[in-house]
Design a protein around this motif. Structure first.
Motif, PDB file in Angstrom:
ATOM      1  N   SER A   1      42.177  27.978  39.663  1.00 43.56           N
ATOM      2  CA  SER A   1      42.482  29.404  39.795  1.00 43.56           C
ATOM      3  C   SER A   1      41.336  30.197  39.177  1.00 43.56           C
ATOM      4  O   SER A   1      40.822  29.846  38.109  1.00 43.56           O
ATOM      5  N   LEU A   2      40.924  31.251  39.867  1.00 45.94           N
ATOM      6  CA  LEU A   2      39.752  32.026  39.437  1.00 45.94           C
ATOM      7  C   LEU A   2      39.977  33.500  39.731  1.00 45.94           C
ATOM      8  O   LEU A   2      40.520  33.854  40.780  1.00 45.94           O
ATOM      9  N   THR A   3      39.549  34.339  38.808  1.00 45.10           N
ATOM     10  CA  THR A   3      39.556  35.784  39.021  1.00 45.10           C
ATOM     11  C   THR A   3      38.159  36.327  38.801  1.00 45.10           C
ATOM     12  O   THR A   3      37.590  36.159  37.710  1.00 45.10           O
TER      13      THR A   3
ATOM     14  N   ASP B   1      44.048  49.895  37.264  1.00 37.97           N
ATOM     15  CA  ASP B   1      42.811  49.132  37.352  1.00 37.97           C
ATOM     16  C   ASP B   1      42.599  48.688  38.794  1.00 37.97           C
ATOM     17  O   ASP B   1      43.564  48.401  39.509  1.00 37.97           O
ATOM     18  N   PRO B   2      41.325  48.618  39.236  1.00 41.92           N
ATOM     19  CA  PRO B   2      41.088  48.161  40.616  1.00 41.92           C
ATOM     20  C   PRO B   2      41.492  46.707  40.774  1.00 41.92           C
ATOM     21  O   PRO B   2      41.490  45.919  39.822  1.00 41.92           O
ATOM     22  N   ALA B   3      41.835  46.353  41.994  1.00 37.95           N
ATOM     23  CA  ALA B   3      42.191  44.957  42.284  1.00 37.95           C
ATOM     24  C   ALA B   3      40.976  44.067  42.064  1.00 37.95           C
ATOM     25  O   ALA B   3      39.832  44.493  42.263  1.00 37.95           O
ATOM     26  N   PRO B   4      41.182  42.823  41.645  1.00 31.51           N
ATOM     27  CA  PRO B   4      40.042  41.906  41.491  1.00 31.51           C
ATOM     28  C   PRO B   4      39.276  41.750  42.802  1.00 31.51           C
ATOM     29  O   PRO B   4      39.858  41.828  43.885  1.00 31.51           O
ATOM     30  N   ALA B   5      37.971  41.552  42.684  1.00 36.33           N
ATOM     31  CA  ALA B   5      37.175  41.304  43.884  1.00 36.33           C
ATOM     32  C   ALA B   5      37.669  40.050  44.585  1.00 36.33           C
ATOM     33  O   ALA B   5      37.857  40.028  45.806  1.00 36.33           O
ATOM     34  N   ILE B   6      37.879  38.994  43.821  1.00 33.08           N
ATOM     35  CA  ILE B   6      38.432  37.745  44.356  1.00 33.08           C
ATOM     36  C   ILE B   6      39.457  37.207  43.367  1.00 33.08           C
ATOM     37  O   ILE B   6      39.178  37.132  42.166  1.00 33.08           O
ATOM     38  N   LYS B   7      40.608  36.856  43.873  1.00 36.55           N
ATOM     39  CA  LYS B   7      41.624  36.201  43.045  1.00 36.55           C
ATOM     40  C   LYS B   7      42.111  34.978  43.799  1.00 36.55           C
ATOM     41  O   LYS B   7      42.757  35.101  44.844  1.00 36.55           O
TER      42      LYS B   7
ATOM     43  N   SER C   1      45.681  29.661  47.523  1.00 36.03           N
ATOM     44  CA  SER C   1      45.588  30.930  48.249  1.00 36.03           C
ATOM     45  C   SER C   1      44.564  31.825  47.561  1.00 36.03           C
ATOM     46  O   SER C   1      44.166  31.574  46.421  1.00 36.03           O
ATOM     47  N   MET C   2      44.141  32.875  48.274  1.00 38.15           N
ATOM     48  CA  MET C   2      43.203  33.816  47.671  1.00 38.15           C
ATOM     49  C   MET C   2      43.367  35.198  48.280  1.00 38.15           C
ATOM     50  O   MET C   2      43.806  35.354  49.428  1.00 38.15           O
ATOM     51  N   LYS C   3      43.032  36.185  47.472  1.00 36.23           N
ATOM     52  CA  LYS C   3      42.987  37.564  47.916  1.00 36.23           C
ATOM     53  C   LYS C   3      41.597  38.130  47.634  1.00 36.23           C
ATOM     54  O   LYS C   3      40.927  37.726  46.676  1.00 36.23           O
ATOM     55  N   VAL C   4      41.174  39.050  48.482  1.00 34.75           N
ATOM     56  CA  VAL C   4      39.894  39.726  48.327  1.00 34.75           C
ATOM     57  C   VAL C   4      40.179  41.216  48.204  1.00 34.75           C
ATOM     58  O   VAL C   4      40.732  41.818  49.130  1.00 34.75           O
ATOM     59  N   PHE C   5      39.866  41.772  47.059  1.00 28.77           N
ATOM     60  CA  PHE C   5      40.160  43.170  46.771  1.00 28.77           C
ATOM     61  C   PHE C   5      41.621  43.506  47.068  1.00 28.77           C
ATOM     62  O   PHE C   5      41.947  44.522  47.658  1.00 28.77           O
ATOM     63  N   GLY C   6      42.487  42.589  46.648  1.00 25.41           N
ATOM     64  CA  GLY C   6      43.923  42.817  46.737  1.00 25.41           C
ATOM     65  C   GLY C   6      44.552  42.488  48.069  1.00 25.41           C
ATOM     66  O   GLY C   6      45.774  42.595  48.213  1.00 25.41           O
ATOM     67  N   GLU C   7      43.751  42.061  49.044  1.00 25.91           N
ATOM     68  CA  GLU C   7      44.274  41.768  50.381  1.00 25.91           C
ATOM     69  C   GLU C   7      44.034  40.307  50.748  1.00 25.91           C
ATOM     70  O   GLU C   7      43.018  39.723  50.382  1.00 25.91           O
TER      71      GLU C   7
END
Length: 258
Positions: A46-48, A22-28, A82-88
């Motif tokens: 926390s939000l996905t 599955d693709p990485a979340p747009a924002i996690k 913390s947060m990631k955008v498209f897995g990064e």
């Protein structure tokens, strides 16, 4: 498992086919806390936002919705989380870094420059995003395909436009960056229901045509739910509900959450 059944799941040469991830979340975002002047507004949130998802965020005034969007776009630094955008992990927690990662924000209140024409506003946005002149016309044409009514007033100063027209300009400005995740903060404010419907549906269609993820903060729940895949309800800086729009068809249930 029989030999024949086992082979039916194997690829050429007997090897198992590669598993499709599955693709990485747009924002996690994990454990976000934030506030102003010592007053906490977000509390361990926390939000996905999944790739290609339209997520509607609702809640009472002062619940923390706009603060959350400001944090997600780097306009406000969280005190924790913390947060990631498209897995990064973004290079920095700034609008420039979040924009480079594929996130765009349409702020509450539109935020257009009243003394500039629509074309000048778009030109400024393209310059700020570092889009070379050779590609700017194509970007503008893409926006005009989504919001064709802008053609009618693209040479007028933004201060002379109606609320609905200014909202189109604000959204169009964000779309110029070709975002993969779009954050919309109360786009219906000051708009008649029919005008908001005409505005939000072509934006929502970008989920299907471009795979864009959209986080929509909105009080016009009827129209917002009609285009959303999932709903989050926020109360006093925390999420108290996460489910499908159909789960809130009961008006009494919806009012309980507010």
């Amino acid at each position: 498992m029989s030999l024949s059944n086992r082979r039916s799941t194997e690829g050429p040469g007997g090897a198992a086919p590669p598993r499709r991830e599955d693709p990485a979340p747009a924002i996690k975002a994990l454990g976000l806390s934030a506030g102003y002047g010592g007053r906490e507004v977000l509390q361990d949130v926390s939000l996905t936002l999944n790739a290609g998802e339209i997520l509607c965020l609702i809640g009472h005034n002062g619940a923390g919705k706009s603060t959350l969007l400001r944090v997600l776009f780097g306009l406000h630094r969280p005190s924790a989380g913390s947060m990631k955008v498209f897995g990064e992990v973004p290079a920095q927690h700034t609008p420039a870094a979040l924009g480079a990662a594929g996130v765009a924000l349409v702020p509450e209140g539109r935020g257009v420059f009243p003394d500039l024409t629509v074309e000048e506003i778009f030109g400024l946005a393209l310059w700020s995003a570092g889009v070379p002149k050779s590609g700017q016309r194509e970007r503008v044409e893409e926006v005009l395909e989504v919001l064709p009514r802008i053609k009618e007033f693209r040479t007028r100063r933004a201060g002379t436009l109606s609320g609905g027209q200014q909202q189109m300009v604000s959204i169009g400005r964000a779309l110029l960056t070709r975002p993969r995740a779009l954050l919309l903060d109360e786009p219906s404010i000051g708009l008649a229901p029919k005008l908001f419907q005409d505005l939000i549906r072509p934006i929502a269609a970008l989920r299907d045509t471009r795979g864009m993820a959209i986080l929509l903060v909105e009080q016009n729940v009827r129209e917002a739910f009609a285009v959303s895949d999932r709903v989050l309800v926020m109360r006093s800086g925390k999420f108290i509900f996460d489910g499908a729009p159909s789960d809130l068809d009961d008006h009494a249930r919806l009012m309980e959450l507010f």
